[in-house]
Design a protein around this motif. Sequence first.
Motif, short mmCIF file in Angstrom:
data_model
loop_
_atom_site.label_atom_id
_atom_site.label_comp_id
_atom_site.label_asym_id
_atom_site.label_seq_id
_atom_site.Cartn_x
_atom_site.Cartn_y
_atom_site.Cartn_z
N LEU A 6 35.84 2.05 -8.03
CA LEU A 6 36.86 3.13 -7.57
C LEU A 6 37.77 2.74 -6.84
N THR A 7 37.58 1.71 -6.03
CA THR A 7 38.51 1.22 -4.96
C THR A 7 39.64 0.39 -5.59
N LEU A 8 39.26 -0.41 -6.48
CA LEU A 8 40.24 -1.13 -7.08
C LEU A 8 40.94 -0.47 -8.23
N ALA A 9 40.48 0.64 -8.61
CA ALA A 9 41.09 1.23 -9.77
C ALA A 9 42.45 2.05 -8.76
N GLY A 10 42.29 2.72 -7.75
CA GLY A 10 43.27 3.17 -6.86
C GLY A 10 44.14 2.25 -6.34
N TYR A 11 43.66 0.91 -6.04
CA TYR A 11 44.53 -0.12 -5.45
C TYR A 11 45.69 -0.38 -6.62
N TRP A 12 44.99 -0.51 -7.81
CA TRP A 12 45.94 -0.90 -9.10
C TRP A 12 46.80 0.08 -9.32
N LEU A 13 46.47 1.26 -9.27
CA LEU A 13 47.14 2.50 -9.93
C LEU A 13 48.15 3.05 -8.65
N GLN A 14 47.73 2.68 -7.48
CA GLN A 14 48.59 3.16 -6.54
C GLN A 14 49.07 4.47 -6.19
N SER A 15 49.94 4.76 -6.52
CA SER A 15 50.39 6.34 -6.41
C SER A 15 49.75 7.29 -7.55
N GLN A 16 49.62 6.74 -8.73
CA GLN A 16 48.69 7.37 -9.57
C GLN A 16 47.18 7.31 -9.61
#
Length: 206
Positions: free
Chosen positions: A155-165
């Motif tokens: 979950l954290t890496l998904a947010g890290y890679w997607l950033q503003s999305q």
Amino acid sequence: MFDWISGFIDTVGLVGIALLMFVENVFPPIPSELIMPLAGFNAANGDQNLVAVIIAGSTGSLAGAVFWYWVGMRIGTDRLKRLARRHGRWLTISPDEIDQSNAWFKRHGGLAVMIGRLIPTVRTFISVPAGVSEMSFAKFLAYSTVGTVVWTSFLTLAGYWLQSQYEKVSTWINPISTGIVVLILGWYLWRVATYRRRVPKEHDRH
């Protein structure tokens, strides 16, 4: 809820992430699918360290898992079997089935805990049967840690890679969570409806 979570994390920092993940495990309506991607987004912006975010989220999540393990230990097999004798239909389980479940969990419970920690909805309550079956705390903690770190990191890496999305993570996972809830509800209703077929009334009294 995004704004509230964002404000809380901005104010309290890593401790806030851990607290939110603890609450998410105790009170499921606060979803990790919102908390950790947002924390990953903050890490991508340089507001927090990525590894520290994963550690904080995993620590809070594990604390919640330990809470439910303790609840299972407090309930215990004997109390659960007494409840099953009185309210077996609504619990959908008989005293004999409790013994069978405990025996199965003692053989394969570690893997069940690890995989359960990766599944939305299931991950919150998989700790209870581990406590009821008296799985050793060290074994429970080890398997829970593996599953929890994998889920939190994802979950954290998904947010890290997607950033503003990062909100898209919740959009992807929410239908899965809803489907799992529907399946669990359907399974429960089926168990209630077929209880007397599985457990004759005379047998249930023993």
